[in-house]
Design an enzyme around this catalytic site. Structure first.
Site, PDB file in Angstrom:
ATOM      1  N   GLU A   1       2.074   4.356  -5.248  1.00 24.43           N
ATOM      2  CA  GLU A   1       2.773   5.614  -5.548  1.00 24.43           C
ATOM      3  C   GLU A   1       4.277   5.513  -5.356  1.00 24.43           C
ATOM      4  OE1 GLU A   1       2.358   5.900  -1.093  1.00 24.43           O
ATOM      5  OE2 GLU A   1       1.315   4.924  -2.765  1.00 24.43           O
TER       6      GLU A   1
ATOM      7  N   HIS B   1       2.264   0.215  -1.603  1.00 19.21           N
ATOM      8  CA  HIS B   1       2.195   1.630  -1.978  1.00 19.21           C
ATOM      9  C   HIS B   1       2.353   1.764  -3.486  1.00 19.21           C
ATOM     10  CE1 HIS B   1       2.384   3.661   1.993  1.00 19.21           C
ATOM     11  NE2 HIS B   1       2.971   2.540   2.363  1.00 19.21           N
TER      12      HIS B   1
ATOM     13  N   CYS C   1      -2.367   1.278   1.836  1.00 26.62           N
ATOM     14  CA  CYS C   1      -1.682   0.901   3.073  1.00 26.62           C
ATOM     15  C   CYS C   1      -2.644   0.960   4.263  1.00 26.62           C
ATOM     16  CB  CYS C   1      -0.437   1.764   3.290  1.00 26.62           C
ATOM     17  SG  CYS C   1       0.697   1.102   4.543  1.00 26.62           S
TER      18      CYS C   1
END
Length: 235
Positions: free
Chosen positions: A200, A198, A84
């Site tokens: 994650e 993202h 990001c």
């Protein structure tokens, strides 16, 4: 069983990066936190999960002396994954305002990738862009080796984006279109990689990306990318 590769995490304290830590450890890797610029040059691989504003991130990197060390590390083509804001700071600058309402001259970034990060046009689409979206590959990368379906979506949260230009086109790993606006959703050149999305927060697809990235760092294949013929009509 823990892998031999140790991941150096650049968590500069601007937000919660627990999900990034969990993603790394779930792939079997050990984490060491970067707390001093001297640790950057000796890192096996650096993951920078940027959160917060572009201005605050660059201010902290500069204040702690991380910016110069990072530029040297990246110039040496050592393994890096920015997430990001960790991708946006690789560009020359951003027009993002800081907390005090600064506007005017774009804020300088690390300057590794040509181009400026700009804001989505709020008169044309909903800003910020929050949610799941697809990607279109410009290169094949070992980091993507566990992602076989080009239709797999990933998770985005951002108001600013990096446009594709002639100067940075060779960096583009994937592109994405949000409500008519095309932008860079991930980059890679050599061993330097970064995502606007993202991983994650992107479920199995995101974990597979992190796993593929770290395994490719470990076996020395990360830089072996190849261009993919582009279909300009694909969105």
């Amino acid at each position: 069983m823990a892998k031999k590769l140790v991941v150096s995490l650049l968590d500069y304290g601007a937000g919660n990066v627990r999900s990034v830590r969990n993603a790394i450890t779930s792939c079997g890797y050990t984490i060491v936190d970067i707390t001093d610029p001297s640790q950057i040059s000796t890192a096996d691989v650096i993951i920078f999960p940027g959160v917060g504003s572009y201005h605050s991130a660059m201010e902290v990197l500069k204040t702690k002396g991380y910016d110069a060390a990072l530029r040297e590390y990246l110039a040496a083509d050592k393994p890096y994954l920015g997430i990001c804001l960790g991708m946006q700071t690789l560009f020359e600058s951003s027009e993002e305002t800081n907390e005090s309402g600064h506007t005017g001259t774009p804020l300088p970034g690390l300057g590794v990738i040509p181009g400026k990060v700009i804001k989505f046009d709020e008169t044309q689409r909903t800003v910020p862009h929050i949610g799941w979206n697809g990607t279109i590959a410009h290169q094949s990368s070992p980091a993507m080796k566990y992602i076989h379906d080009s239709g797999e979506e990933v998770y985005f949260v951002h108001s600013y984006y990096a446009p594709i230009t002639d100067e940075n086109s060779k960096w583009v790993l994937t592109r994405t279109t949000y409500e008519g606006q095309e932008y860079i959703s991930s980059v890679q050149r050599g061993n330097v990689c970064a995502t606007q999305f993202h991983p994650e927060k992107s479920g199995t697809t995101g974990l597979n990306f992190i796993k593929g990235f770290l395994e490719s760092v470990e076996d020395g294949t990360l830089s072996k990318t190849t261009p993919i013929p582009l279909n300009p009509d694909a969105h």
